[in-house]
Design an enzyme around this catalytic site. Structure first.
Site, mmCIF file in Angstrom:
data_model
loop_
_atom_site.group_PDB
_atom_site.id
_atom_site.type_symbol
_atom_site.label_atom_id
_atom_site.label_comp_id
_atom_site.label_asym_id
_atom_site.label_seq_id
_atom_site.Cartn_x
_atom_site.Cartn_y
_atom_site.Cartn_z
ATOM 1 N N CYS A 1 42.202 32.133 36.591
ATOM 2 C CA CYS A 1 41.174 32.882 36.728
ATOM 3 C C CYS A 1 41.618 34.004 37.366
ATOM 4 O O CYS A 1 42.702 34.431 37.342
ATOM 5 C CB CYS A 1 40.095 32.237 37.557
ATOM 6 N N ASP B 1 31.674 33.702 36.905
ATOM 7 C CA ASP B 1 32.349 33.832 38.176
ATOM 8 C C ASP B 1 31.393 33.765 39.455
ATOM 9 O O ASP B 1 30.472 34.462 39.752
ATOM 10 C CB ASP B 1 32.824 34.975 38.316
ATOM 11 N N ARG C 1 37.386 29.844 40.837
ATOM 12 C CA ARG C 1 37.250 28.941 39.840
ATOM 13 C C ARG C 1 38.514 28.101 39.540
ATOM 14 O O ARG C 1 38.503 26.854 39.154
ATOM 15 C CB ARG C 1 36.567 29.625 38.702
HETATM 16 P P1 4NP Z 1 37.988 33.815 40.825
HETATM 17 O O1 4NP Z 1 36.853 34.640 41.528
HETATM 18 O O2 4NP Z 1 38.568 34.772 39.754
HETATM 19 O O3 4NP Z 1 36.983 32.622 40.115
HETATM 20 O O4 4NP Z 1 38.840 33.329 41.792
HETATM 21 C C1 4NP Z 1 37.208 36.088 42.050
HETATM 22 C C2 4NP Z 1 37.860 36.048 43.330
HETATM 23 C C3 4NP Z 1 37.965 37.461 43.737
HETATM 24 C C4 4NP Z 1 37.949 38.418 43.254
HETATM 25 C C5 4NP Z 1 37.377 38.255 41.915
HETATM 26 C C6 4NP Z 1 36.958 37.142 41.318
HETATM 27 N N1 4NP Z 1 38.006 39.735 43.734
HETATM 28 O O5 4NP Z 1 37.712 40.861 42.947
HETATM 29 O O6 4NP Z 1 38.722 39.785 44.719
#
Ligand code: 4NP
Length: 149
Positions: free
Chosen positions: A8, A121, A14
């Protein structure tokens, strides 16, 4: 041995949720030795960080064990280490195709279910319950597909 890498954007919400759900499904069938299951990020923002508290809360709620997670960036050199790279959304899939220069081995988790939606997300939606249900269903179908291969 089947080697799976869930992917992800940040590797804190996720993909680690998918990693620990899949490990739990595999363990419940006594197939731990047949699978290597890990997860990675396509961006640098959260590298080294543990899972988001919302992800841990869902894993606790569903009695799924996990250990201290360190968000790790996906590298081009990872391509030969895994058989399946499973993204959560279209952006993850595009980022992997660009990094690897091929779409071989690259999938989206819900491609294994009856719909090919994306996993929203929860970093933005704040709805970890919906994310959990979608990832759990995706992992169940992925596991069924791989077991029957
Ligand atoms: P993930 O969610 O891709 O599901 O781990 C996110 C976690 C952090 C960020 C974006 C999405 N971020 O911009 O830091």
């Amino acid at each position: 041995m089947t080697r799976i890498c869930f992917v992800c954007l940040g590797n804190i919400c996720r993909s680690p949720m998918a990693e620990f759900i899949m490990k739990d499904l595999v363990k419940k069938e006594g197939l731990e030795k047949e699978f290597l299951i890990e997860s990675r990020a396509t961006c640098n923002d959260e590298i080294g960080n543990d899972m988001h508290p919302g992800t841990k809360k869902m894993l606790d709620k569903h009695n799924i064990l996990y250990n201290r997670h360190y968000a790790t960036r996906l590298l081009k050199s990872d391509y030969d280490k895994y058989d399946y790279f499973i993204g959560m959304d279209n952006y993850n899939v595009l980022a992997m195709k660009k990094l690897f220069g091929t779409s071989d081995k690259v999938y989206k988790l819900l491609d294994f279910t009856k719909n090919n939606k994306e996993i929203d997300d929860p970093w933005y939606s704040h709805n970890f319950d919906v994310t959990y249900e979608e990832i759990f269903n995706g992992c169940k179908e992925l596991f069924n597909t791989l077991k029957n291969n």
